[in-house]
Scaffold this motif. Structure first.
Motif, PDB file in Angstrom:
ATOM      1  N   GLU A  87       0.824  -1.213   0.000  1.00 33.03           N
ATOM      2  CA  GLU A  87       0.000   0.000   0.000  1.00 33.03           C
ATOM      3  C   GLU A  87       0.856   1.260   0.000  1.00 33.03           C
ATOM      4  O   GLU A  87       0.421   2.312   0.458  1.00 33.03           O
ATOM      5  N   TYR A 267     -11.287   3.698  -8.267  1.00 35.05           N
ATOM      6  CA  TYR A 267     -10.543   2.513  -7.858  1.00 35.05           C
ATOM      7  C   TYR A 267     -10.292   1.566  -9.029  1.00 35.05           C
ATOM      8  O   TYR A 267     -11.126   1.424  -9.924  1.00 35.05           O
ATOM      9  N   GLY A 271      -9.841  -4.456  -3.716  1.00 39.02           N
ATOM     10  CA  GLY A 271      -9.903  -3.575  -2.554  1.00 39.02           C
ATOM     11  C   GLY A 271     -10.911  -4.087  -1.551  1.00 39.02           C
ATOM     12  O   GLY A 271     -11.832  -4.836  -1.898  1.00 39.02           O
ATOM     13  N   VAL A 289     -10.573   1.837   3.673  1.00 37.27           N
ATOM     14  CA  VAL A 289     -10.386   0.982   2.498  1.00 37.27           C
ATOM     15  C   VAL A 289      -8.976   0.421   2.548  1.00 37.27           C
ATOM     16  O   VAL A 289      -8.010   1.165   2.744  1.00 37.27           O
ATOM     17  N   CYS A 291      -6.218  -1.029   0.306  1.00 40.33           N
ATOM     18  CA  CYS A 291      -5.907  -1.013  -1.131  1.00 40.33           C
ATOM     19  C   CYS A 291      -4.988  -2.166  -1.520  1.00 40.33           C
ATOM     20  O   CYS A 291      -3.882  -1.964  -2.040  1.00 40.33           O
TER      21      CYS A 291
END
Length: 444
Positions: A87, A267, A271, A289, A291
């Motif tokens: 991330e 996006y 996810g 969220v 990722c």
């Protein structure tokens, strides 16, 4: 199409990615530390390259080392797994600049959603419900005043936080100054960013996730809900899908909210939208969220019938999703088998695994990187294996998981695991009745 993937991770997720790539006919190179030179992932991959010594900061977290490994081995894509650089938007940007496909969301999206203040603003704009709290980072005085206004208990969170770190529950005004200072120091040390915000703490909440996928053509799909409420110190121990004993309308609303949020953020890739659910009021609130691919992704794979790593690779290669929703079939449960000793407050219990027998049987899956003779290194997390079962209904899934946990036999000097503890948790009347919440483990 992607021809060669550098796997920039270790442990069971590195093994997991290598196996899917093999099925797709994609060459793999595992980037590993000196401590992992004899790992299962290295043995299974087509090639490997050492990128540094054992400590993660000198190997798995070194962007130059990972990029140089990809160049040296002719990789055209990098799969970051989870944790480490997965991330890190700077890493994604460097991959793009070097002409490497980053198998994950775009750097801009990770930057926006990795900042909890920015993520809350985007999701509020998309109509997702939020708990009362600050939209922007605050200084101590303003945060203390807001906490008094919205009412205790509150939770103080790091703007750059994640993985259950950088947060403190504060139950009174008297506790607030010390908790604020402690959380700020921890956030600065762990994330290099001491900014904090405050929101109301929801007692007796369920932690429910929605898995989403979005392609490069604007299509977004949700793959159902996972319940991750069994946690210890904000670290998940058991996950299941679908989320039990919650109204179908509520689950559907969460799925729709996650799709709206993914679209609002632009996006792309895999996810996870995390929500807190108040089961008494049948209401949910957006948390964050993630990722990346989640540790608990196998339970979604089991009920959805999809290989989520394969979906990641397809999307990164520019292929369309081809679906907008996948309805779950049956029930899946995952238990994380850690090298920890529940009798000693879950203290790490590493060592050489002289005996390592892991379960098998119908609809029983083990994702692991360990084997007899494996030495658990001191530099990484304590996860030894993920045990996943599937059954047509929840009672049968619990029975299958307890049978499988009973087959776990991992021994060695100083070695202990959480397997027996987890079996007892799954047999608890509150869990069987799906009356557990995020505080359940601490209440035992």
């Amino acid at each position: 199409m992607i021809g060669c993937v550098l796997v920039a991770n270790r442990g069971e997720i590195a093994v997991r990615v290598v196996r899917t790539c093999a099925e797709l006919g994609i060459r793999t190179v595992v980037a590993h530390s000196s401590a992992d030179r004899d790992s299962a992932a290295v043995r299974l991959a087509d090639d490997s390259v050492q990128i540094g010594p054992g400590p993660a900061k000198d190997s798995y977290l070194s962007i130059p080392a990972v990029i140089e490994a990809a160049r040296a081995k002719g990789a055209d894509a990098i799969h970051p797994g989870y944790g480490f650089l997965s991330e890190n938007p700077d890493f994604a940007e460097v991959c793009e600049a070097e002409g490497l496909t980053f198998i994950g969301p775009p750097a801009k999206v990770m930057t926006q959603l990795g900042d909890k203040s920015s993520a809350r603003a985007i999701m509020s704009g998309a109509g997702l419900p939020l708990l009362p709290g600050s939209r922007d980072p605050l200084e101590a005085d303003a945060a203390e005043a807001l906490a008094a206004e919205i009412g205790f208990p509150v939770i103080v969170k790091a703007v750059a936080g994640g993985g259950g770190r950088g947060m403190s529950v504060v139950r009174s005004a008297a506790e607030f100054p010390r908790a604020w200072a402690r959380t700020r120091a921890a956030a600065q040390a762990v994330f290099g960013d001491g900014r904090l915000y405050v929101e109301r703490y929801l007692e007796s909440a369920r932690h429910v996730e929605i898995q989403v996928f979005a392609d490069q053509h604007g299509d977004v799909a949700q793959l159902g809900a996972r319940d991750c409420s069994l946690q210890r110190r904000h670290q998940k121990l058991v996950e299941e899908s679908p989320a039990p004993m919650l109204p179908e309308d509520l689950i559907r609303e969460m799925g729709e909210a996650a799709v709206r949020g993914a679209r609002a953020a632009g996006y792309v890739g895999a996810g996870t939208f995390e929500f807190l659910v108040d089961p008494r009021a049948a209401r949910f609130y957006f948390m964050e969220v993630n990722c990346r691919l989640q540790v608990e992704h196998p339970v979604t794979e089991a009920v959805a019938g999809l290989d989520l790593v394969r979906e990641q690779i397809r999307i990164a290669a520019g292929e369309p999703l081809g679906y907008t929703e996948v309805l779950p079939r049956g029930v899946a449960i995952e238990c994380r088998i850690n090298a920890e000793d529940p009798a000693r407050e879950f203290a790490p219990a590493p060592g050489v695994l002289e005996v390592c027998h892991l379960p098998a049987g119908p609809f029983t899956r083990v994702d692991t990187h360990v084997y007899p003779g494996y030495r658990v290194p001191p530099w990484y997390d304590s996860l030894l294996a993920k045990l996943i079962v599937w059954a047509p209904d929840r009672d049968a899934a619990i029975a299958r998981m307890r049978r499988a946990l009973g087959e776990v036999e991992v021994r060695g000097p100083g070695v202990a695991t959480t397997a027996e503890f987890l079996s007892d948790v799954l047999d608890h009347p509150r869990f069987r009745a799906a009356e557990h919440d995020t505080t359940f483990i601490e209440s035992l």
